[in-house]
Design a protein around this motif. Structure first.
Motif, PDB file in Angstrom:
ATOM      1  N   UNK A   1      50.941  44.077  41.415  1.00 34.07           N
ATOM      2  CA  UNK A   1      49.790  43.236  41.716  1.00 34.07           C
ATOM      3  C   UNK A   1      48.913  43.114  40.473  1.00 34.07           C
ATOM      4  N   UNK A   2      48.230  41.957  40.385  1.00 33.27           N
ATOM      5  CA  UNK A   2      47.315  41.747  39.270  1.00 33.27           C
ATOM      6  C   UNK A   2      45.951  41.326  39.806  1.00 33.27           C
ATOM      7  N   UNK A   3      44.877  41.895  39.220  1.00 35.27           N
ATOM      8  CA  UNK A   3      43.520  41.574  39.594  1.00 35.27           C
ATOM      9  C   UNK A   3      42.813  40.958  38.398  1.00 35.27           C
ATOM     10  N   UNK A   4      42.278  39.764  38.583  1.00 35.95           N
ATOM     11  CA  UNK A   4      41.512  39.081  37.548  1.00 35.95           C
ATOM     12  C   UNK A   4      40.063  38.994  38.027  1.00 35.95           C
ATOM     13  N   UNK A   5      39.108  39.526  37.266  1.00 33.72           N
ATOM     14  CA  UNK A   5      37.702  39.482  37.695  1.00 33.72           C
ATOM     15  C   UNK A   5      37.209  38.050  37.891  1.00 33.72           C
ATOM     16  N   UNK A   6      36.441  37.830  38.956  1.00 29.28           N
ATOM     17  CA  UNK A   6      35.848  36.521  39.194  1.00 29.28           C
ATOM     18  C   UNK A   6      34.637  36.288  38.309  1.00 29.28           C
ATOM     19  N   UNK A   7      34.024  37.378  37.853  1.00 27.38           N
ATOM     20  CA  UNK A   7      32.909  37.291  36.920  1.00 27.38           C
ATOM     21  C   UNK A   7      33.188  38.206  35.737  1.00 27.38           C
ATOM     22  N   UNK A   8      32.650  37.852  34.572  1.00 24.71           N
ATOM     23  CA  UNK A   8      32.900  38.641  33.370  1.00 24.71           C
ATOM     24  C   UNK A   8      32.358  40.053  33.520  1.00 24.71           C
ATOM     25  N   UNK A   9      33.158  41.031  33.101  1.00 28.03           N
ATOM     26  CA  UNK A   9      32.753  42.422  33.185  1.00 28.03           C
ATOM     27  C   UNK A   9      33.432  43.226  32.101  1.00 28.03           C
ATOM     28  N   UNK A  10      33.738  44.488  32.404  1.00 30.14           N
ATOM     29  CA  UNK A  10      34.337  45.374  31.401  1.00 30.14           C
ATOM     30  C   UNK A  10      35.813  45.084  31.176  1.00 30.14           C
ATOM     31  N   UNK A  11      36.497  44.563  32.219  1.00 25.94           N
ATOM     32  CA  UNK A  11      37.942  44.387  32.138  1.00 25.94           C
ATOM     33  C   UNK A  11      38.352  42.929  32.251  1.00 25.94           C
ATOM     34  N   UNK A  12      39.406  42.593  31.510  1.00 20.15           N
ATOM     35  CA  UNK A  12      39.994  41.260  31.573  1.00 20.15           C
ATOM     36  C   UNK A  12      40.950  41.157  32.753  1.00 20.15           C
ATOM     37  N   UNK A  13      41.681  42.254  33.000  1.00 23.87           N
ATOM     38  CA  UNK A  13      42.599  42.288  34.139  1.00 23.87           C
ATOM     39  C   UNK A  13      43.018  43.726  34.422  1.00 23.87           C
ATOM     40  N   UNK A  14      43.511  43.922  35.637  1.00 20.82           N
ATOM     41  CA  UNK A  14      44.060  45.215  36.046  1.00 20.82           C
ATOM     42  C   UNK A  14      45.390  44.943  36.738  1.00 20.82           C
ATOM     43  N   UNK A  15      46.396  45.742  36.437  1.00 23.42           N
ATOM     44  CA  UNK A  15      47.676  45.637  37.127  1.00 23.42           C
ATOM     45  C   UNK A  15      47.994  46.955  37.812  1.00 23.42           C
TER      46      UNK A  15
END
Length: 212
Positions: free
Chosen positions: A143-157
């Motif tokens: 699974x991949x998570x892309x933040x809806x708003x800018x934060x510390x991470x670009x993505x998490x898998x």
């Protein structure tokens, strides 16, 4: 002393592109089903970073324990001993070599994606991330998570094998990658309450975060 990026990734240790609304819903449902399978989790971990050019950094290892909803213990044993532990109210960061401990109050909604994943808070995850499934083959799911708003991470898998979390990949906004490999995983253990408590050893310099 632990860097801020490592602290954020732990609040990952513990802690996964949108093609259509239907596919996204399916990904969320599958992730929720996997995360609903346990109330507590423990594993040994190996963690390392890579910069934006692919250069591998120092490898650290240790073990972690999570108990929902908000308790966790992340203990690094190599190359330098360090403990991060939360009882749900406070987070303690203890550096044995420096004889130094820092206490931070847990703030509602402060946890990043990795912490929300380990806590199984899919409602909060869905609110903050676009969740998609990149792999669904045999007993392996990615699974991949892309933040809806800018934060510390670009993505998490988040990678599962045989319905158990095996690996997390966190990419920050500067392109730095943190990989956490989990082995010897155990689900639904009963932990003693003391596992998530912290008492500073004698002669430790204790610092209290001013935001408390």
């Amino acid at each position: 002393m632990m860097s801020n990026n490592v602290f954020k990734s732990v609040l990952a240790i513990s802690s996964i592109v949108l093609s259509s609304h239907v596919f996204a819903a399916s990904a969320i449902e599958q992730l929720e089903s996997l995360m609903a399978g346990f109330k507590s989790y423990s594993a040994e971990f190996e963690q390392y970073t890579k910069d934006d050019k692919g250069k591998k950094g120092e490898v650290s290892s240790g073990f972690m324990q999570v108990q929902r909803p908000n308790k966790f213990r992340w203990e690094t044993t190599k190359p330098f001993p360090q403990l991060i532990v939360s009882d749900g109210q406070y987070i303690w960061i203890y550096d044995e070599d420096l004889a130094q401990a820092t206490r931070k109050k847990v703030q509602p909604g402060e946890s990043n994606g990795a912490a929300l994943i380990l806590n199984g808070d899919l409602k909060a995850l869905n609110k903050r991330f676009e969740i998609t499934q990149l792999l669904d083959k045999n007993n392996e799911k990615l699974f991949e998570l892309i933040p809806k708003q800018e934060g510390s991470f670009e993505k998490i898998q988040l990678f599962f094998a045989d319905k158990v979390i095996r690996e997390l990949l966190l990419v920050d906004i500067l392109g730095k990658q943190t990989t956490i490999i989990l082995t010897k995983s155990k689900l639904n253990q009963k932990f003693k309450a003391s596992v998530f408590d912290f008492k500073a050893p004698k002669n430790t310099d204790v610092m209290i975060d001013e935001q408390e």
